[in-house]
Scaffold this motif. Structure first.
Motif, mmCIF file in Angstrom:
data_model
loop_
_atom_site.group_PDB
_atom_site.id
_atom_site.type_symbol
_atom_site.label_atom_id
_atom_site.label_comp_id
_atom_site.label_asym_id
_atom_site.label_seq_id
_atom_site.Cartn_x
_atom_site.Cartn_y
_atom_site.Cartn_z
ATOM 1 N N UNK A 188 0.771 -1.196 0.061
ATOM 2 C CA UNK A 188 0.039 0.005 0.057
ATOM 3 C C UNK A 188 0.872 1.226 0.125
ATOM 4 N N UNK A 189 1.978 1.392 0.672
ATOM 5 C CA UNK A 189 2.902 2.414 0.770
ATOM 6 C C UNK A 189 3.481 2.662 -0.444
ATOM 7 N N UNK A 190 3.903 1.374 -1.270
ATOM 8 C CA UNK A 190 4.496 1.656 -2.486
ATOM 9 C C UNK A 190 3.829 2.069 -3.483
ATOM 10 N N UNK A 191 2.277 1.730 -3.531
ATOM 11 C CA UNK A 191 1.413 2.326 -4.600
ATOM 12 C C UNK A 191 0.922 3.840 -4.026
ATOM 13 N N UNK A 192 0.985 4.069 -2.874
ATOM 14 C CA UNK A 192 0.713 5.301 -2.408
ATOM 15 C C UNK A 192 1.953 6.271 -2.963
ATOM 16 N N UNK A 193 3.090 6.005 -2.798
ATOM 17 C CA UNK A 193 4.176 6.666 -3.115
ATOM 18 C C UNK A 193 4.227 7.105 -4.529
ATOM 19 N N UNK A 194 3.981 5.866 -5.268
ATOM 20 C CA UNK A 194 3.804 6.289 -6.968
ATOM 21 C C UNK A 194 2.558 7.130 -7.262
ATOM 22 N N UNK A 195 1.585 7.088 -6.554
ATOM 23 C CA UNK A 195 0.668 8.133 -6.800
ATOM 24 C C UNK A 195 0.867 9.505 -6.775
ATOM 25 N N UNK A 196 2.001 9.816 -5.937
ATOM 26 C CA UNK A 196 2.456 11.201 -5.660
ATOM 27 C C UNK A 196 3.369 11.593 -6.802
#
Length: 105
Positions: free
Chosen positions: A77-85
């Motif tokens: 989830x953190x990896x996905x969230x970082x890519x969203x930014x």
């Protein structure tokens, strides 16, 4: 397999992935942040990629085939969230990190 309904389009995605996307998408939209969401197409779709612009003004719904909520992998989830930014937006990647065991209460 679940379904992401976005505007008039439907995208079939794994329930586990969809549960993780629900977390990231809801966080971004609550902050009023629009972003791209992209993923590779399946072989049967021609092996291209899909990119959609996620915005608060567009109807969004998720339908899960399973009634139980999958265990969330915080690292994924953190990896996905970082890519969203990033400028590329939320790029769906495979879950390569095993979820950590939750401590028992």
């Amino acid at each position: 397999m679940g379904t992401l309904f976005y505007d008039d389009a439907r995208f079939v995605l794994d329930d586990r992935l969809l549960a993780h996307l629900q977390i990231i998408i809801s966080l971004k939209l609550r902050r009023g942040e629009s972003f791209f969401l992209s993923w590779k197409s399946s072989e049967s779709e021609g092996e291209g990629r899909n990119v959609i612009w996620i915005d608060n003004g567009v109807p969004l719904r998720m339908r899960f085939d399973e009634s139980a909520t999958p265990k969330i992998n915080r690292a994924w989830a953190e990896t996905l969230a970082l890519s969203a930014n990033t400028n590329n937006g939320l790029v769906i990647t495979g879950e390569s990190i095993e979820p950590a065991d939750e401590p028992e209460a």
